[in-house]
Design a protein around this motif. Structure first.
Motif, PDB file in Angstrom:
ATOM      1  N   ALA A 287     -16.349 -58.790  28.849  1.00  0.00           N
ATOM      2  CA  ALA A 287     -15.904 -59.625  27.655  1.00  0.00           C
ATOM      3  C   ALA A 287     -15.654 -61.244  28.098  1.00  0.00           C
ATOM      4  CB  ALA A 287     -14.457 -58.988  26.983  1.00  0.00           C
TER       5      ALA A 287
ATOM      6  N   SER B  71     -12.889 -58.282  22.804  1.00  0.00           N
ATOM      7  CA  SER B  71     -13.823 -59.219  22.153  1.00  0.00           C
ATOM      8  C   SER B  71     -13.422 -59.388  20.643  1.00  0.00           C
ATOM      9  CB  SER B  71     -15.429 -58.634  22.048  1.00  0.00           C
ATOM     10  OG  SER B  71     -15.768 -58.620  23.333  1.00  0.00           O
TER      11      SER B  71
ATOM     12  N   THR C 132     -19.580 -59.480  18.931  1.00  0.00           N
ATOM     13  CA  THR C 132     -19.189 -60.025  17.867  1.00  0.00           C
ATOM     14  C   THR C 132     -20.070 -59.824  16.895  1.00  0.00           C
ATOM     15  OG1 THR C 132     -17.461 -61.570  19.089  1.00  0.00           O
ATOM     16  CG2 THR C 132     -18.103 -62.011  16.611  1.00  0.00           C
TER      17      THR C 132
ATOM     18  N   ALA D 117     -19.789 -61.337  25.212  1.00  0.00           N
ATOM     19  CA  ALA D 117     -18.840 -61.337  23.989  1.00  0.00           C
ATOM     20  C   ALA D 117     -19.243 -61.577  22.675  1.00  0.00           C
ATOM     21  CB  ALA D 117     -17.528 -61.958  24.399  1.00  0.00           C
TER      22      ALA D 117
ATOM     23  N   SER E  18     -14.429 -53.809  26.940  1.00  0.00           N
ATOM     24  CA  SER E  18     -14.924 -54.949  26.456  1.00  0.00           C
ATOM     25  C   SER E  18     -14.947 -55.141  24.803  1.00  0.00           C
ATOM     26  CB  SER E  18     -16.394 -55.264  26.784  1.00  0.00           C
ATOM     27  OG  SER E  18     -16.168 -55.542  28.432  1.00  0.00           O
TER      28      SER E  18
END
Length: 583
Positions: A213, A78, A223, A219, A74
């Motif tokens: 993700a 992302s 980030t 997600a 994931s």
């Protein structure tokens, strides 16, 4: 004269041109050789340093960031611009596998002690009955060997109080933002040297919304952590003495999180379990980018090892005095199985596996032999006539087969049934009252005086003093190494994996301890065979081909020029390739 001079001049020009071209080729070759040697030179193994091997002119420093619940795959999918920059000078994997129990506490302990749960004993989230005094967090190793400042900032009170020790600063904070702020403040301290930060925002988002993700909230949490990592990186570069320091930045997840996976993406290994899927980045601006991936085809793991070649007069036998267990008498139930690969069927009826003086119909005992060279086989001795396998089940050369038979009762009637690759073949045969007892050894391979020898390999020999149910025979025919998961494991009276690879013995791993002994010559051959009929149980070595959390403490100690040889660590040594070495 003019023509001669022109010719001479032309020859000199051509010769000069040739020399220039030859010199150019040699220069290219030398550059190539130097480049190859430079890469070898630049691959620095500092795992057991006693000092002086890695960039002596700079001060070694470490920032270690643990991102809880960040699935490696994931993270890859992302938006992570800062991590993406770091892997350009990092050793990196999105296929790290955490401990199979899936507990945060166990993973944290692995990542901070460098040993697994068999040593640190952290097998519950409350850290009860641990052995962390014997296998402490790596800060202790730092303090025992250096005067470096250590600092830890975490969300989890348990991690802070139960696991982190020997820290100059050890603070548990309420949220990721507070951890980031405290870590930035520590990095602004000129004495900062070994800094640990733990973030939980990704894990909390995954627990609430889903660990993938494709889930916007998850997600976004990834980030957000990436943004924090960018700020921490910037803070390191802003340090007044940054040009004289050499920072290792480690970013790793403790584990992933449960999330549904389509069946096509599931394999036989822990790599396909989202809960255990993590990532590791080992970054330094002088590292060459190195990506570590899991094996390409995990749905078909190889059957591999070293087996003994049986041909000519080469046999392996269990001494007759120890072989009474395998007589089978007129009572009792038994199951015999083994794996067979034939390179050449030979001629006539070459023996395969038996307990008899001679695998012929007039002898006393039981035996499995080839039917001529057509790929079929038969069982003899247990019935008045040979029990042959159907021709539709004919074997082929250089292919593996699991073959054998089962003796069982239905009421007072005793039967024998043949099996190939876990399936019953042919009809059961009545053997009530028939005895095959003898004083002969148990033999795998050739028996002189009967038939011409096949060239073959026999492995995974199993003899049970029980009638193993058909469903169990089918389920475990594909297995190559038995353990207690087999329902009849305790009924084994002989179990020979036959992958010993050296010496003259095939060791019996059952409670009977009746080893096969090779007679005359012994030839062990290495093999690695792929076949869809195998359901190979992965070994722990499969997960060590990529960096894992348990490897990180050893890497950090090496970075700090601390010799880890005497610490009894379990982590693997990973050696970076440098793009730029400061002398």
């Amino acid at each position: 004269m003019l023509l001669l001079n022109n010719h001479t001049m032309k020859s000199k020009i051509e010769k000069s041109t040739f020399i220039v071209k030859l010199t150019a080729v040699l220069v290219v070759l030398m550059i190539s050789i130097i480049s190859c040697n430079k890469e070898l030179t630049d691959r620095k193994d500092f795992s057991n340093n006693t000092g002086g091997n890695v960039i002596d002119a700079q001060q070694q420093k470490v920032l270690y960031v643990i991102v809880d619940g960040a699935r490696g795959e994931s993270v890859f999918k992302s938006s992570t611009p800062n991590l993406s920059k770091m892997i350009k000078n990092g050793m990196f994997t999105i296929n790290a596998v955490s401990d199979e129990n899936g507990l945060s506490a166990t993973s944290w302990a692995d990542m901070l002690t460098g040993v697994d749960k068999t040593k640190h004993k952290v097998i519950s989230e409350d850290f009860s009955n641990n052995k962390l005094t014997d296998y402490p967090m790596f800060f202790k190793r730092v303090k025992d060997n250096t005067s470096l400042r250590t600092a830890a900032f975490s969300i989890s009170p348990a991690l802070s109080t139960k696991l982190v020790t020997h820290a100059d600063v050890n603070t548990s904070l309420p949220n990721d933002e507070a951890v980031k702020t405290a870590t930035l403040a520590e990095l602004a301290n000129n004495n900062a040297a070994v800094v640990l930060a733990e973030f939980q925002g990704v894990d909390k988002a995954g627990a609430q919304y889903g660990y993938d993700a494709s889930v916007p909230q998850y997600a976004a949490a990834i980030t957000n952590i990436d943004t924090y990592i960018g700020e921490l990186n910037t803070a390191i570069k802003a340090r007044p003495n940054f040009s004289k320091e050499n920072w290792l930045i480690v970013i790793a997840s403790n584990k992933g999180g449960d999330y549904p996976v389509i069946p096509a993406l599931m394999d036989q290994t822990l790599y396909s379990k989202p809960l255990l899927n993590g990532f590791v980045i080992l970054y330094n601006p002088n590292f060459k980018s190195t990506i570590y991936n899991k094996p390409a085809n995990l749905n078909s793991l190889p059957y591999l090892g070293s087996y003994g070649k049986l041909n000519g007069d080469t046999i392996a036998s269990v001494d007759a005095a120890k072989s009474n267990l395998y007589n089978f008498g007129t009572t009792g139930e038994y199951t015999v199985e083994f794996k067979l690969k034939v390179q050449s069927f030979g001629t006539l009826n070459a023996p395969i596996f038996f307990k008899t003086s001679s695998p012929a119909n007039a002898a006393t005992g039981w035996w499995i032999i080839h039917n001529g060279s057509n790929g079929t086989w038969r069982l003899g001795g247990l019935a008045s006539a040979a029990i042959s396998t159907p021709t539709t089940k004919a074997m082929e050369v250089n292919q593996w087969y699991n073959i054998g038979f089962k003796i069982y009762f239905v009421g007072t009637v005793r039967y024998v049934q043949l099996y190939q690759d876990g399936d019953p073949i042919g009809s059961p045969t009545v053997i009530t009252g028939r005895t095959v007892n003898n004083s002969e050894p148990l033999v795998a391979g050739y028996r002189s005086g009967f038939g011409n020898s096949a060239t073959q390999f026999i492995t995974d020999i199993r003899i049970f003093n029980a009638a193993v149910p058909d469903a169990v025979i089918k389920d475990f025919a594909c297995q190559v190494l038995l353990d207690s998961r087999h329902p009849n494991y305790n009924n084994l009276i002989g179990y020979w994996p036959a992958l010993d690879g050296a010496g003259t013995l095939i060791k019996d791993q059952s409670k009977s301890k009746n080893d096969f002994v090779f007679q005359k010559s012994t030839q062990w051959l290495s093999f690695e065979d792929y076949d869809n009929k195998f359901c190979i149980k992965p070994t722990p070595e499969l997960y060590k081909i990529v960096p894992r959390g348990i490897d990180i403490p050893r890497f950090i100690l090496g970075w700090l020029n601390i010799n880890a040889t005497g610490f009894n660590l379990d982590g693997k040594v990973w050696t970076p390739i440098y793009t730029n070495i400061l002398k």
